[in-house]
Design a protein around this motif. Structure first.
Motif, mmCIF file in Angstrom:
data_model
loop_
_atom_site.group_PDB
_atom_site.id
_atom_site.type_symbol
_atom_site.label_atom_id
_atom_site.label_comp_id
_atom_site.label_asym_id
_atom_site.label_seq_id
_atom_site.Cartn_x
_atom_site.Cartn_y
_atom_site.Cartn_z
ATOM 1 N N SER A 14 0.680 -1.285 0.170
ATOM 2 C CA SER A 14 -0.013 0.057 -0.337
ATOM 3 C C SER A 14 0.915 1.246 0.381
ATOM 4 C CB SER A 14 -1.305 -0.014 1.290
ATOM 5 O OG SER A 14 -0.336 0.251 2.168
ATOM 6 N N GLU A 31 3.765 0.264 2.155
ATOM 7 C CA GLU A 31 4.060 -0.848 3.092
ATOM 8 C C GLU A 31 4.196 -1.485 2.252
ATOM 9 O OE1 GLU A 31 2.310 0.910 7.424
ATOM 10 O OE2 GLU A 31 0.913 1.047 5.918
ATOM 11 N N SER A 67 -0.014 2.379 12.295
ATOM 12 C CA SER A 67 -0.355 3.040 11.085
ATOM 13 C C SER A 67 0.487 3.842 10.313
ATOM 14 C CB SER A 67 -1.844 2.874 10.849
ATOM 15 O OG SER A 67 -2.093 3.319 9.433
ATOM 16 N N GLU A 70 -0.903 7.346 9.511
ATOM 17 C CA GLU A 70 -1.737 8.147 10.645
ATOM 18 C C GLU A 70 -0.163 8.949 11.335
ATOM 19 O OE1 GLU A 70 -2.773 5.489 14.149
ATOM 20 O OE2 GLU A 70 -4.335 4.853 13.100
#
Length: 198
Positions: A14, A31, A67, A70
């Protein structure tokens, strides 16, 4: 690389805040899930060797959880405005920063949308390098306010129209602090790796 389950498996990858088409970037993050634990430097070296020249993997760290999106809440952009005098750009930036809101229109997949180009701007400054250089730090919001939206706002309120397309480069992404500075989103992962297993 790890793949999703099901009839049509996809690689588990991602991208976070990918740069808009037509811009350069020195700070892209992704990621990537692996099928087995692998040395991060080996992953970096193998990915870097597989990419075309000019696309460089600078760092790979093992995620410590949490995350990544975030931890990426802002971007720092540099906009090189060839043919625009610094004084003209400075006046436009001053007019922009004096406003609480600067609506601009952008066509998105759902049609034409009005965005506030001013609200997400954490900082905007002008420097001189033979032409005006804009340093822009913008908060990530939905939908994203991009450098071209800020340029549209400068055109709207101050008639700033560069004679040639600007060279737009993202220099950094990270967690945007109250002081307008960006911290490296991978710092917590590096710290966890340095501390070793609990």
């Amino acid at each position: 690389m790890a793949y999703s389950a099901g009839f049509n498996p996809h690689p588990k990858i991602s991208y976070v805040g990918a740069a808009p088409t037509g811009t350069a970037s020195e700070a892209e993050y992704l990621e990537l899930s692996l099928a087995e634990r692998t040395d991060p430097e080996d992953v970096r070296r193998r990915l870097d060797a597989a990419l075309p020249e000019g696309l460089d993997v600078l760092d790979v760290v093992e995620a410590d959880g949490g995350s990544l999106p975030e931890r990426i809440t802002g971007s720092w952009w540099q906009l090189r405005l060839e043919g625009v005098p610094t004084s003209v750009a400075a006046a436009a930036v001053e007019a922009f920063l004096a406003r609480d809101s600067v609506p601009v229109q952008r066509v998105i997949k759902d049609g034409r949308r009005t965005l506030d180009a001013r609200l997400p701007v954490a900082s905007l400054a002008v420097s001189d390098d033979g032409c005006a250089i804009l340093d822009l730090v913008v908060r990530h919001v939905t939908p994203a306010v991009r450098p071209d939206d800020v340029l549209a706002a400068l055109r709207e309120i101050a008639d700033l129209v560069p004679p040639t397309p600007p060279l737009v480069t993202r220099l950094a992404q990270g967690l945007l602090a109250d002081n307008g500075r960006l911290s490296d989103p991978l710092d917590t992962d590096r710290a966890a790796t340095a501390a070793g297993p609990a």
